[in-house]
Design a protein around this motif. Sequence first.
Motif, PDB file in Angstrom:
ATOM      1  N   LEU A 181      -4.634  16.988  -3.626  1.00  0.00           N
ATOM      2  CA  LEU A 181      -4.779  15.755  -3.638  1.00  0.00           C
ATOM      3  C   LEU A 181      -3.987  14.624  -3.011  1.00  0.00           C
ATOM      4  CD1 LEU A 181      -6.988  13.882  -5.132  1.00  0.00           C
ATOM      5  CD2 LEU A 181      -5.497  13.333  -6.981  1.00  0.00           C
ATOM      6  N   GLU A 182      -4.515  13.782  -2.152  1.00  0.00           N
ATOM      7  CA  GLU A 182      -3.708  12.805  -1.758  1.00  0.00           C
ATOM      8  C   GLU A 182      -4.312  11.511  -1.817  1.00  0.00           C
ATOM      9  OE1 GLU A 182      -4.959  12.287   3.027  1.00  0.00           O
ATOM     10  OE2 GLU A 182      -3.844  13.821   2.443  1.00  0.00           O
ATOM     11  N   VAL A 183      -3.715  10.210  -1.940  1.00  0.00           N
ATOM     12  CA  VAL A 183      -4.523   9.294  -2.407  1.00  0.00           C
ATOM     13  C   VAL A 183      -3.614   7.909  -1.536  1.00  0.00           C
ATOM     14  CG1 VAL A 183      -4.724   9.872  -4.874  1.00  0.00           C
ATOM     15  CG2 VAL A 183      -2.701   8.561  -4.189  1.00  0.00           C
ATOM     16  N   ILE A 184      -4.359   6.859  -1.294  1.00  0.00           N
ATOM     17  CA  ILE A 184      -3.819   5.663  -1.005  1.00  0.00           C
ATOM     18  C   ILE A 184      -4.105   4.731  -2.276  1.00  0.00           C
ATOM     19  CG2 ILE A 184      -4.451   3.741   0.492  1.00  0.00           C
ATOM     20  CD1 ILE A 184      -5.749   5.747   2.390  1.00  0.00           C
ATOM     21  N   ALA A 185      -2.773   4.000  -2.538  1.00  0.00           N
ATOM     22  CA  ALA A 185      -3.027   3.141  -3.597  1.00  0.00           C
ATOM     23  C   ALA A 185      -2.519   1.660  -3.400  1.00  0.00           C
ATOM     24  CB  ALA A 185      -2.067   3.804  -5.158  1.00  0.00           C
ATOM     25  N   GLU A 236      -6.295  23.059 -15.511  1.00  0.00           N
ATOM     26  CA  GLU A 236      -4.805  23.186 -15.488  1.00  0.00           C
ATOM     27  C   GLU A 236      -4.058  22.534 -14.424  1.00  0.00           C
ATOM     28  OE1 GLU A 236      -4.019  26.341 -19.145  1.00  0.00           O
ATOM     29  OE2 GLU A 236      -4.333  27.166 -16.978  1.00  0.00           O
ATOM     30  N   ARG A 237      -4.635  23.004 -13.268  1.00  0.00           N
ATOM     31  CA  ARG A 237      -4.171  22.703 -11.885  1.00  0.00           C
ATOM     32  C   ARG A 237      -4.107  21.404 -11.615  1.00  0.00           C
ATOM     33  NH1 ARG A 237      -6.261  28.084 -10.963  1.00  0.00           N
ATOM     34  NH2 ARG A 237      -8.040  27.026 -10.225  1.00  0.00           N
ATOM     35  N   PHE A 238      -5.463  20.653 -11.941  1.00  0.00           N
ATOM     36  CA  PHE A 238      -5.654  19.393 -11.672  1.00  0.00           C
ATOM     37  C   PHE A 238      -4.810  18.497 -12.442  1.00  0.00           C
ATOM     38  CE2 PHE A 238     -10.086  21.009 -10.207  1.00  0.00           C
ATOM     39  CZ  PHE A 238      -9.637  20.783  -8.709  1.00  0.00           C
ATOM     40  N   ARG A 239      -4.455  18.921 -13.702  1.00  0.00           N
ATOM     41  CA  ARG A 239      -3.826  18.049 -14.728  1.00  0.00           C
ATOM     42  C   ARG A 239      -2.146  18.095 -14.072  1.00  0.00           C
ATOM     43  NH1 ARG A 239      -6.538  20.794 -18.879  1.00  0.00           N
ATOM     44  NH2 ARG A 239      -8.257  19.276 -19.662  1.00  0.00           N
ATOM     45  N   ARG A 240      -1.749  19.123 -13.559  1.00  0.00           N
ATOM     46  CA  ARG A 240      -0.314  19.223 -12.970  1.00  0.00           C
ATOM     47  C   ARG A 240      -0.325  18.248 -11.824  1.00  0.00           C
ATOM     48  NH1 ARG A 240       4.174  19.881 -14.897  1.00  0.00           N
ATOM     49  NH2 ARG A 240       4.408  17.909 -13.937  1.00  0.00           N
ATOM     50  N   ILE A 241      -1.527  18.406 -10.890  1.00  0.00           N
ATOM     51  CA  ILE A 241      -1.592  17.483  -9.561  1.00  0.00           C
ATOM     52  C   ILE A 241      -1.732  16.066 -10.375  1.00  0.00           C
ATOM     53  CG2 ILE A 241      -3.305  16.438  -7.829  1.00  0.00           C
ATOM     54  CD1 ILE A 241      -3.973  19.585  -7.487  1.00  0.00           C
ATOM     55  N   TYR A 242      -2.114  15.746 -11.090  1.00  0.00           N
ATOM     56  CA  TYR A 242      -2.176  14.210 -11.685  1.00  0.00           C
ATOM     57  C   TYR A 242      -0.841  13.940 -12.220  1.00  0.00           C
ATOM     58  CZ  TYR A 242      -6.960  12.686 -10.648  1.00  0.00           C
ATOM     59  OH  TYR A 242      -8.085  12.026 -10.103  1.00  0.00           O
ATOM     60  N   THR A 243      -0.114  14.801 -12.915  1.00  0.00           N
ATOM     61  CA  THR A 243       1.064  14.492 -13.504  1.00  0.00           C
ATOM     62  C   THR A 243       2.084  14.177 -12.446  1.00  0.00           C
ATOM     63  OG1 THR A 243       0.460  15.891 -15.518  1.00  0.00           O
ATOM     64  CG2 THR A 243       2.946  15.295 -15.009  1.00  0.00           C
ATOM     65  N   ASN A 244       1.873  15.123 -11.243  1.00  0.00           N
ATOM     66  CA  ASN A 244       2.968  14.918 -10.178  1.00  0.00           C
ATOM     67  C   ASN A 244       2.715  13.797  -9.470  1.00  0.00           C
ATOM     68  OD1 ASN A 244       4.090  17.458 -11.010  1.00  0.00           O
ATOM     69  ND2 ASN A 244       3.018  18.440  -9.291  1.00  0.00           N
ATOM     70  N   LEU A 245       1.311  13.295  -9.271  1.00  0.00           N
ATOM     71  CA  LEU A 245       0.982  12.012  -8.795  1.00  0.00           C
ATOM     72  C   LEU A 245       1.415  11.015  -9.430  1.00  0.00           C
ATOM     73  CD1 LEU A 245      -0.671  10.451  -6.635  1.00  0.00           C
ATOM     74  CD2 LEU A 245      -2.504  10.796  -7.913  1.00  0.00           C
ATOM     75  N   GLN A 294      -9.117   8.552  -3.019  1.00  0.00           N
ATOM     76  CA  GLN A 294      -8.608   9.948  -2.984  1.00  0.00           C
ATOM     77  C   GLN A 294      -9.372  10.727  -1.964  1.00  0.00           C
ATOM     78  OE1 GLN A 294     -10.497  10.425  -6.999  1.00  0.00           O
ATOM     79  NE2 GLN A 294      -8.148  10.493  -7.859  1.00  0.00           N
ATOM     80  N   THR A 295      -8.525  11.806  -1.477  1.00  0.00           N
ATOM     81  CA  THR A 295      -8.838  12.973  -0.673  1.00  0.00           C
ATOM     82  C   THR A 295      -8.722  14.175  -1.547  1.00  0.00           C
ATOM     83  OG1 THR A 295      -8.823  11.423   1.254  1.00  0.00           O
ATOM     84  CG2 THR A 295      -9.059  13.804   1.607  1.00  0.00           C
ATOM     85  N   LEU A 296      -9.588  14.758  -1.864  1.00  0.00           N
ATOM     86  CA  LEU A 296      -9.422  16.219  -2.681  1.00  0.00           C
ATOM     87  C   LEU A 296      -9.674  17.181  -1.462  1.00  0.00           C
ATOM     88  CD1 LEU A 296      -9.332  17.570  -5.298  1.00  0.00           C
ATOM     89  CD2 LEU A 296     -11.642  17.326  -5.588  1.00  0.00           C
ATOM     90  N   THR A 340       0.849  -1.110  -0.251  1.00  0.00           N
ATOM     91  CA  THR A 340      -0.034   0.003  -0.040  1.00  0.00           C
ATOM     92  C   THR A 340       0.965   1.128   0.053  1.00  0.00           C
ATOM     93  OG1 THR A 340      -1.751  -1.375   1.151  1.00  0.00           O
ATOM     94  CG2 THR A 340      -1.693   1.356   1.226  1.00  0.00           C
ATOM     95  N   VAL A 341       0.288   2.420  -0.817  1.00  0.00           N
ATOM     96  CA  VAL A 341       1.110   3.639  -0.950  1.00  0.00           C
ATOM     97  C   VAL A 341       0.395   4.629  -0.199  1.00  0.00           C
ATOM     98  CG1 VAL A 341       2.154   5.033  -2.382  1.00  0.00           C
ATOM     99  CG2 VAL A 341       2.463   2.701  -2.974  1.00  0.00           C
ATOM    100  N   TYR A 342       0.693   5.540   0.582  1.00  0.00           N
ATOM    101  CA  TYR A 342       0.059   6.559   0.943  1.00  0.00           C
ATOM    102  C   TYR A 342       0.653   7.831   0.721  1.00  0.00           C
ATOM    103  CZ  TYR A 342      -1.471   2.824   4.191  1.00  0.00           C
ATOM    104  OH  TYR A 342      -2.097   1.570   4.446  1.00  0.00           O
ATOM    105  N   SER A 343       0.096   8.736  -0.140  1.00  0.00           N
ATOM    106  CA  SER A 343       0.653   9.900  -0.472  1.00  0.00           C
ATOM    107  C   SER A 343       0.403  11.194   0.370  1.00  0.00           C
ATOM    108  CB  SER A 343       0.407  10.325  -1.862  1.00  0.00           C
ATOM    109  OG  SER A 343      -0.802  11.066  -1.797  1.00  0.00           O
ATOM    110  N   THR A 344       1.300  12.112   0.328  1.00  0.00           N
ATOM    111  CA  THR A 344       1.190  13.135   0.883  1.00  0.00           C
ATOM    112  C   THR A 344      -0.029  14.087   0.124  1.00  0.00           C
ATOM    113  OG1 THR A 344       2.293  15.317   1.754  1.00  0.00           O
ATOM    114  CG2 THR A 344       2.883  14.690  -0.406  1.00  0.00           C
ATOM    115  N   CYS A 345      -0.395  15.045   0.295  1.00  0.00           N
ATOM    116  CA  CYS A 345      -1.133  16.213  -0.335  1.00  0.00           C
ATOM    117  C   CYS A 345      -0.532  16.570  -1.689  1.00  0.00           C
ATOM    118  CB  CYS A 345      -1.612  17.246   0.640  1.00  0.00           C
ATOM    119  SG  CYS A 345      -2.883  18.205  -0.664  1.00  0.00           S
ATOM    120  N   ILE A 346      -0.565  16.198  -2.818  1.00  0.00           N
ATOM    121  CA  ILE A 346       0.128  16.647  -3.902  1.00  0.00           C
ATOM    122  C   ILE A 346      -0.584  18.197  -4.570  1.00  0.00           C
ATOM    123  CG2 ILE A 346       0.685  16.235  -6.570  1.00  0.00           C
ATOM    124  CD1 ILE A 346       1.834  13.871  -4.392  1.00  0.00           C
TER     125      ILE A 346
END
Length: 130
Positions: free
Chosen positions: A123-127, A53-62, A79-81, A30-36
């Motif tokens: 955005l932070e995620v658990i994956a 544009e902001r969300f595309r950058r977030i997803y690219t960073n993620l 996901q926690t937005l 399991t992967v726990y991200s910080t807030c990207i």
Amino acid sequence: MTSAPLVGIAPTRAPKTVGPYVHAMRHENTVYSTCILPIDPKSMQMVGETAEERFRRIYTNLGIVLEEAGSSYQRIIKQTLYLTDMEDFNSFNKVTIEFLGDHRPARATIKVLALPLEAKCGLEVIAATN
């Protein structure tokens, strides 16, 4: 019996974190991200004139963080937005479909007063790992 190791994920291709933490932690499968945040990794500046544009950058960073952690967009469980403006909610849905296709993780959306570096969203995620 030994505990499974915790592995810090800090890809050099992603923007530097803004504090003393890593981009994500992996524990077992399991992967726990910080807030990207929507930060350009080269300039370290917040990007995006529009919410999309902001969300595309977030997803690219993620994507960079998930790849480094041995995961992918299709393995996101939750996901926690974080939004400073709920008017951006539909834009997030649109960009999510661009990046996740038919994959539908669980999600929480939280309106906040502020985020680090005056970001408008994060955005932070658990994956799961691949």
